[in-house]
Design a protein around this motif. Sequence first.
Motif, PDB file in Angstrom:
ATOM      1  N   ASP A 102       0.854  -1.198   0.000  1.00  0.00           N
ATOM      2  CA  ASP A 102       0.000   0.000   0.000  1.00  0.00           C
ATOM      3  C   ASP A 102       0.888   1.247   0.000  1.00  0.00           C
ATOM      4  O   ASP A 102       1.124   1.873   1.035  1.00  0.00           O
ATOM      5  CB  ASP A 102      -0.925  -0.014   1.230  1.00  0.00           C
ATOM      6  N   GLU A 103       1.392   1.583  -1.182  1.00  0.00           N
ATOM      7  CA  GLU A 103       2.247   2.766  -1.271  1.00  0.00           C
ATOM      8  C   GLU A 103       1.469   4.047  -0.965  1.00  0.00           C
ATOM      9  O   GLU A 103       2.035   5.037  -0.506  1.00  0.00           O
ATOM     10  CB  GLU A 103       2.863   2.861  -2.671  1.00  0.00           C
ATOM     11  N   SER A 104       0.152   4.016  -1.213  1.00  0.00           N
ATOM     12  CA  SER A 104      -0.671   5.222  -0.969  1.00  0.00           C
ATOM     13  C   SER A 104      -0.822   5.528   0.519  1.00  0.00           C
ATOM     14  O   SER A 104      -1.121   6.655   0.899  1.00  0.00           O
ATOM     15  CB  SER A 104      -2.057   5.024  -1.578  1.00  0.00           C
ATOM     16  N   LYS A 105      -0.629   4.502   1.336  1.00  0.00           N
ATOM     17  CA  LYS A 105      -0.831   4.596   2.789  1.00  0.00           C
ATOM     18  C   LYS A 105      -2.278   4.992   3.149  1.00  0.00           C
ATOM     19  O   LYS A 105      -2.550   5.430   4.257  1.00  0.00           O
ATOM     20  CB  LYS A 105       0.138   5.598   3.422  1.00  0.00           C
ATOM     21  N   GLU A 133      -0.979  -4.608  -5.148  1.00  0.00           N
ATOM     22  CA  GLU A 133      -0.266  -3.336  -5.062  1.00  0.00           C
ATOM     23  C   GLU A 133      -1.235  -2.168  -5.272  1.00  0.00           C
ATOM     24  O   GLU A 133      -2.021  -2.175  -6.226  1.00  0.00           O
ATOM     25  CB  GLU A 133       0.833  -3.270  -6.117  1.00  0.00           C
ATOM     26  N   ILE A 134      -1.151  -1.181  -4.393  1.00  0.00           N
ATOM     27  CA  ILE A 134      -1.944   0.043  -4.529  1.00  0.00           C
ATOM     28  C   ILE A 134      -0.989   1.228  -4.408  1.00  0.00           C
ATOM     29  O   ILE A 134      -0.493   1.527  -3.318  1.00  0.00           O
ATOM     30  CB  ILE A 134      -3.038   0.138  -3.449  1.00  0.00           C
ATOM     31  N   LYS A 135      -0.738   1.873  -5.549  1.00  0.00           N
ATOM     32  CA  LYS A 135       0.120   3.054  -5.526  1.00  0.00           C
ATOM     33  C   LYS A 135      -0.706   4.311  -5.299  1.00  0.00           C
ATOM     34  O   LYS A 135      -0.333   5.206  -4.552  1.00  0.00           O
ATOM     35  CB  LYS A 135       0.897   3.155  -6.840  1.00  0.00           C
ATOM     36  N   HIS A 136      -1.835   4.374  -6.012  1.00  0.00           N
ATOM     37  CA  HIS A 136      -2.753   5.519  -5.873  1.00  0.00           C
ATOM     38  C   HIS A 136      -4.140   4.937  -5.573  1.00  0.00           C
ATOM     39  O   HIS A 136      -4.766   4.331  -6.453  1.00  0.00           O
ATOM     40  CB  HIS A 136      -2.782   6.345  -7.153  1.00  0.00           C
ATOM     41  N   PHE A 137      -4.570   5.109  -4.356  1.00  0.00           N
ATOM     42  CA  PHE A 137      -5.801   4.423  -3.924  1.00  0.00           C
ATOM     43  C   PHE A 137      -7.010   4.875  -4.732  1.00  0.00           C
ATOM     44  O   PHE A 137      -7.879   4.075  -5.052  1.00  0.00           O
ATOM     45  CB  PHE A 137      -6.022   4.656  -2.427  1.00  0.00           C
ATOM     46  N   ASP A 138      -7.092   6.160  -5.063  1.00  0.00           N
ATOM     47  CA  ASP A 138      -8.252   6.634  -5.820  1.00  0.00           C
ATOM     48  C   ASP A 138      -8.312   5.956  -7.190  1.00  0.00           C
ATOM     49  O   ASP A 138      -9.390   5.602  -7.681  1.00  0.00           O
ATOM     50  CB  ASP A 138      -8.235   8.148  -5.954  1.00  0.00           C
ATOM     51  N   ARG A 139      -7.132   5.742  -7.816  1.00  0.00           N
ATOM     52  CA  ARG A 139      -7.111   5.073  -9.117  1.00  0.00           C
ATOM     53  C   ARG A 139      -7.497   3.604  -8.970  1.00  0.00           C
ATOM     54  O   ARG A 139      -8.183   3.032  -9.833  1.00  0.00           O
ATOM     55  CB  ARG A 139      -5.719   5.184  -9.737  1.00  0.00           C
ATOM     56  N   TYR A 140      -7.046   2.990  -7.882  1.00  0.00           N
ATOM     57  CA  TYR A 140      -7.408   1.589  -7.604  1.00  0.00           C
ATOM     58  C   TYR A 140      -8.929   1.450  -7.508  1.00  0.00           C
ATOM     59  O   TYR A 140      -9.517   0.518  -8.068  1.00  0.00           O
ATOM     60  CB  TYR A 140      -6.738   1.141  -6.306  1.00  0.00           C
ATOM     61  N   ILE A 141      -9.546   2.393  -6.797  1.00  0.00           N
ATOM     62  CA  ILE A 141     -11.013   2.348  -6.626  1.00  0.00           C
ATOM     63  C   ILE A 141     -11.702   2.484  -7.975  1.00  0.00           C
ATOM     64  O   ILE A 141     -12.623   1.719  -8.315  1.00  0.00           O
ATOM     65  CB  ILE A 141     -11.478   3.467  -5.673  1.00  0.00           C
ATOM     66  N   LYS A 142     -11.262   3.458  -8.774  1.00  0.00           N
ATOM     67  CA  LYS A 142     -11.889   3.677 -10.080  1.00  0.00           C
ATOM     68  C   LYS A 142     -11.737   2.455 -10.979  1.00  0.00           C
ATOM     69  O   LYS A 142     -12.676   2.071 -11.705  1.00  0.00           O
ATOM     70  CB  LYS A 142     -11.269   4.893 -10.745  1.00  0.00           C
TER      71      LYS A 142
END
Length: 745
Positions: free
Chosen positions: A24-27, A93-102
């Motif tokens: 979770d790079e986005s934390k 892997e989640i670098k940008h959580f908002d992008r993961y959600i979309k």
Amino acid sequence: MIDTWFKKEIEKIFNTHPIAVFIDESKEATFLQEGVKNEYVTFCTNNEIDELKVKYEIEKSLDKNKKYLIYTNTPKEQLKFIREYVETNGAVEIKHFDRYIKEKLINHLNINLHLEKEELIAAAKVSIGKDQTYWMNLSHNGAKEIFNLEKEIVPFLDSPKNYLNKYDKNVQELFFKKVNELIGQPYIEKPAAVLAQEVVFYLLDGLANNNPNKMLLEAYNNWLDSKTYQESFDQYLKKYKLEPKTEIFNCHPAHPFKELDELWLVELGKNINNKEYCINFLPKINQRIVNKATIHLGITFWKNIKTLLEFDEKNINQIASHQECVSFYTNHFYKLDKAIRELYTEFLDRKNIIEPIQSYYKNYAVIYLDKWFKYFDDYQSNQTGKIQEIINNNALRTAIVVGDGVSFEFAKDIIERVSKEYTLCNQQQFMFAGLPSETEHNMSQLYVDTGVVVAKKQDREAYILNQNTDKSIGFIDLEMVNETTDKQHYLICSYKDPDKLGETYQQKALKYFDQVAALFATKIEQLLRNGYKNVYLVTDHGFVLTGVLENSDKIEVDFKGNVNKSERFIRTEEKQNIDTNLLVEKEIQYANFKYCYFAKRLGPFKTPGVYGYSHGGIAPQETIIPFLKWSNENNTSEQLQVVVSNKNELNDVTGDLFSIALKATTTEASLFSTERKVLLLFFAKNSKVNESDIITISKESELKKEFRFGTNSVLEVKIVDAITKEQLDKVVVKQNKARDLGGLL
């Protein structure tokens, strides 16, 4: 729902490997790892040392039946000791959580949401536990659907701090912003409890000024419906200060302000003799009667006002006999007496409210009493010997409740409280009291069929016993009736209220009348459950209330000779010259007195002492009294009959332990009944000392239950239906201590 999609990704790895890594790079997705802690063995790493420790722990205790999830914020390329798990097993892997959600929304629901990053992440956190409908609503209605405030606002208002614990700080902040938008104020950071109070006060302002927020109004109605949350609303309402209003009717019909209702009452009182005004006022009353706020807050007086305003005096003019007077009272006018009593209970110390209402009531009372006294010569008491009459007419087990001062209208309160599972006889539910309608005289009439006045209660009871030497008759104070009260075939239960209360506290006693009615109803039900097939309620007399009393309401007379003056009647030795338009004369012998005089109105004679609650007169409120009969007609023949089958053994028990054998048998009517649930109640010296668990017994079976005597050597055990509490059987269990000592004594 984001949690479901995340878990599917993790499970895909676990299908082939026992170890998975969540990067979770986005934390910002920590909550996803928190959500699976109970399902997997989880570890967190922040640096190389953490990685080494985690790798060691996993390798040392690896269990093929367990799943291990490692959470880290370190990018994959910077990992050291757990890198091989990522390369070999795979990782989420989640670098940008908002992008993961979309990405998840597009892949699973074909939805492309246009929300700010903060809103999108908050929506993901709120979506946990919800289905795809949540996201569909967001796609159609935008950010306002992130929180379902219609459902969430009441739990939040009930416990502001605790309710938000399920959200992290960022989500809480967004929630606060949405709530501030709801009440039209800018977001300023403040404690949750402060914001909650602002919301409630905004709602209450809207109700007070007839412009409530639509969503908050719906939440308000749900709040009042919720037994879980109702109490918190009451606390907020106590803190709220209603501003003075010039337009008292410019408020929402569902408002919770009793002070506004009372202002309405004052205004109604000013116009109560204006028929058109009252007709136009009735729709407001009807709205308040059925409103959730008035029901919840116990604002009950509007139904009594409605009774008064809807009364039609035209029918009084049709009365042409004493019988019609009685019929009109027992079908119609008693409702006015009940209404004014309940209004006195609430507003007797508020003259500005009660005086015009009392005047309105008394106008009707004068019209009706004019007819009552016109035909009063035909009045005939049928109270004498009523208890003996009941005994003679009932071969089945019967209890007679003898109240003191139970008026016909007050008896309606008792009727309302007695369970409808018992049958109230619909035949004539009243009788006519003896004159004067006072306690000593009329209690004697009930007990003594010769009409002789017997002053002492024990002498009246002795008279009943002497007249019925062949019958099992018992006497008890009604308060003492309990589950053990079932030994006599006929039982006479005395209760000193409401008369004792009225004589002691006068009209202040009215606030206790609900408790009195509840006690009557509770004990009547208990007697019916105890096996009495019929329970009667009788009384000596009713009562009248003076309400707000002026000197002009008091009746003054100038009688000659030896005079004994009471509030509602006067005894004299000599015949008096009277105005027959004001007084009624009756020849009634009592001690040295030969005549009794009664007033043709509800007001009292002028006497020393206090006024308020009185009786002794000849008004219908005092003389038409309840004669009620309830029967237990429950058809228990369709259920299994459960009895104690070892009664003989229980009369002489050695030791501290004893067994009760229960047997369930069928009758022709209960062939299709397969089981029955019962309770065993244990009594010592008429007090309950133990109660069994619910026992389920099947038909044509017998089971034994073992119990201890404890400190009581004699126990009465009752078997009652677990649902209805109806008594099915009983047995007395006696311990033989002499035999227990092996003959040493």
